[in-house]
Design a protein around this motif. Structure first.
Motif, short mmCIF file in Angstrom:
data_model
loop_
_atom_site.label_atom_id
_atom_site.label_comp_id
_atom_site.label_asym_id
_atom_site.label_seq_id
_atom_site.Cartn_x
_atom_site.Cartn_y
_atom_site.Cartn_z
N LEU A 59 0.84 -1.20 0.00
CA LEU A 59 0.00 0.00 0.00
C LEU A 59 0.88 1.24 0.00
O LEU A 59 1.88 1.29 0.70
N LEU A 60 0.49 2.23 -0.78
CA LEU A 60 1.26 3.48 -0.80
C LEU A 60 1.00 4.29 0.45
O LEU A 60 1.86 4.93 0.99
N ARG A 61 -0.25 4.27 0.89
CA ARG A 61 -0.60 4.86 2.18
C ARG A 61 -1.40 3.81 2.91
O ARG A 61 -2.05 2.99 2.29
N ASN A 62 -1.36 3.85 4.22
CA ASN A 62 -2.17 2.88 4.95
C ASN A 62 -3.64 3.28 4.89
O ASN A 62 -4.02 4.35 5.31
N ILE A 63 -4.42 2.42 4.29
CA ILE A 63 -5.86 2.67 4.19
C ILE A 63 -6.56 1.51 4.87
O ILE A 63 -5.96 0.48 5.14
N HIS A 64 -7.82 1.70 5.14
CA HIS A 64 -8.57 0.62 5.78
C HIS A 64 -8.85 -0.47 4.75
O HIS A 64 -9.38 -0.21 3.68
N VAL A 65 -8.46 -1.67 5.08
CA VAL A 65 -8.73 -2.81 4.21
C VAL A 65 -9.70 -3.72 4.95
O VAL A 65 -9.38 -4.22 6.02
N PRO A 66 -10.87 -3.91 4.42
CA PRO A 66 -11.83 -4.78 5.13
C PRO A 66 -11.27 -6.20 5.25
O PRO A 66 -10.69 -6.73 4.29
N ARG A 67 -11.40 -6.75 6.42
CA ARG A 67 -10.90 -8.11 6.62
C ARG A 67 -11.99 -9.10 6.30
O ARG A 67 -13.13 -8.90 6.65
N ARG A 68 -11.56 -10.16 5.67
CA ARG A 68 -12.53 -11.22 5.40
C ARG A 68 -12.83 -11.95 6.69
O ARG A 68 -11.93 -12.29 7.44
N MET A 69 -14.10 -12.17 6.96
CA MET A 69 -14.46 -12.97 8.13
C MET A 69 -14.19 -14.43 7.80
O MET A 69 -14.57 -14.91 6.75
N LEU A 70 -13.57 -15.10 8.71
CA LEU A 70 -13.31 -16.51 8.49
C LEU A 70 -14.46 -17.34 9.05
O LEU A 70 -14.97 -17.05 10.11
N ARG A 71 -14.82 -18.36 8.32
CA ARG A 71 -15.88 -19.26 8.76
C ARG A 71 -15.29 -20.31 9.71
O ARG A 71 -14.17 -20.76 9.49
N PRO A 104 -23.41 -29.84 23.29
CA PRO A 104 -23.99 -30.56 22.15
C PRO A 104 -25.17 -29.79 21.54
O PRO A 104 -25.95 -29.18 22.27
N VAL A 105 -25.23 -29.84 20.22
CA VAL A 105 -26.30 -29.13 19.51
C VAL A 105 -27.66 -29.62 20.00
O VAL A 105 -28.60 -28.84 20.18
N SER A 106 -27.74 -30.91 20.30
CA SER A 106 -29.01 -31.48 20.77
C SER A 106 -29.42 -30.91 22.13
O SER A 106 -30.56 -31.06 22.55
N ARG A 107 -28.46 -30.26 22.79
CA ARG A 107 -28.77 -29.68 24.11
C ARG A 107 -28.70 -28.16 24.07
O ARG A 107 -28.45 -27.50 25.09
N GLY A 108 -28.87 -27.62 22.89
CA GLY A 108 -29.01 -26.16 22.76
C GLY A 108 -27.72 -25.44 22.39
O GLY A 108 -27.69 -24.22 22.32
N GLY A 109 -26.64 -26.20 22.16
CA GLY A 109 -25.39 -25.54 21.76
C GLY A 109 -25.49 -25.04 20.32
O GLY A 109 -26.21 -25.59 19.50
N GLU A 110 -24.73 -23.98 20.04
CA GLU A 110 -24.74 -23.43 18.69
C GLU A 110 -24.01 -24.37 17.74
O GLU A 110 -22.92 -24.85 18.05
N ALA A 111 -24.62 -24.61 16.59
CA ALA A 111 -24.05 -25.57 15.65
C ALA A 111 -22.86 -25.01 14.90
O ALA A 111 -21.94 -25.73 14.53
N ASP A 112 -22.85 -23.71 14.67
CA ASP A 112 -21.93 -23.14 13.70
C ASP A 112 -21.18 -21.92 14.24
O ASP A 112 -20.98 -20.96 13.53
N SER A 113 -20.80 -21.95 15.52
CA SER A 113 -20.10 -20.80 16.07
C SER A 113 -18.66 -21.17 16.38
O SER A 113 -18.32 -22.33 16.59
N TRP A 114 -17.81 -20.16 16.40
CA TRP A 114 -16.41 -20.37 16.78
C TRP A 114 -16.31 -20.80 18.24
O TRP A 114 -15.43 -21.58 18.61
N GLU A 115 -17.19 -20.26 19.07
CA GLU A 115 -17.08 -20.47 20.52
C GLU A 115 -17.54 -21.86 20.95
O GLU A 115 -17.14 -22.33 22.01
N ASN A 116 -18.39 -22.49 20.15
CA ASN A 116 -18.93 -23.79 20.58
C ASN A 116 -18.32 -24.97 19.84
O ASN A 116 -18.80 -26.09 19.95
#
Ligand SMILES: [Zn+2]
Length: 172
Positions: A59-71, A104-116
């Motif tokens: 980059l010639l000047r530091n500009i904001h570059v949107p970061r891709r969210m990782l799945r 466990p998802v069957s017990r209310g856990g999130e199926a698709d989160s980073w934290e679970n």
């Protein structure tokens, strides 16, 4: 082809798409690191195909570059958890490791989160089955958090060919 974007002070910022590179080039926001890269970029601007390989731009000047969210998919979870079972510490090849839902998802856990979701060896996953870790005497070795792309080492884990190009650049 992979494009590594560096800040004005040569710190790795992100891996960007060719499309994004063309936009940055046309706005004259980036400089190329060598003549070969420059020729490639000119070809890209003229709508010709990129060749295979690695390109490093600054980059010639530091500009904001949107970061891709990782799945939180299997590959990214393995990267975040260093191919290590988050219950017993076993390190193994990806084929030995499973993805466990902490609550466990069957017990209310999130199926698709980073934290679970964490990496678990087959043994721990089998032992845990459909229960919470504390119910079977298992403890997480660290709190699961989202993986972000802001860190150069994550970029380089995912794109080892860019690491080689970056090291070569710094050594030049
Ligand atoms: Zn384990």
């Amino acid at each position: 082809m992979s494009v590594l974007l560096l800040s004005a002070s040569l710190q790795p910022v992100n891996v960007i798409s060719r499309r994004r590179l063309i936009i940055l080039l046309s706005k004259q926001r980036v400089a190329l690191m060598d003549t070969e890269a420059e020729l490639e970029a000119l070809a890209a601007l003229e709508g010709r195909r990129f060749t295979e390989g690695v390109m490093v731009v600054r980059l010639l000047r530091n500009i904001h570059v949107p970061r891709r969210m990782l799945r939180p998919n299997r590959r990214n979870l393995l990267l975040r958890d260093d191919h290590t079972c988050q219950y017993c510490g076993h390190v193994g090849p990806a084929s030995d490791l499973t993805i466990d839902h902490v609550v466990p998802v069957s017990r209310g856990g999130e199926a698709d989160s980073w934290e679970n979701q964490v990496v678990a060896c087959r043994h721990c996953n089998w032992r845990k089955a459909n229960r919470r870790p504390e119910e079977v005497g298992l403890r997480l070795r660290r709190r699961p958090t989202p993986l972000t792309q802001e860190y150069a080492h994550i970029l380089f884990l995912r794109y080892p060919e860019l690491k080689a190009a970056y090291d070569a650049l710094l050594a030049a």
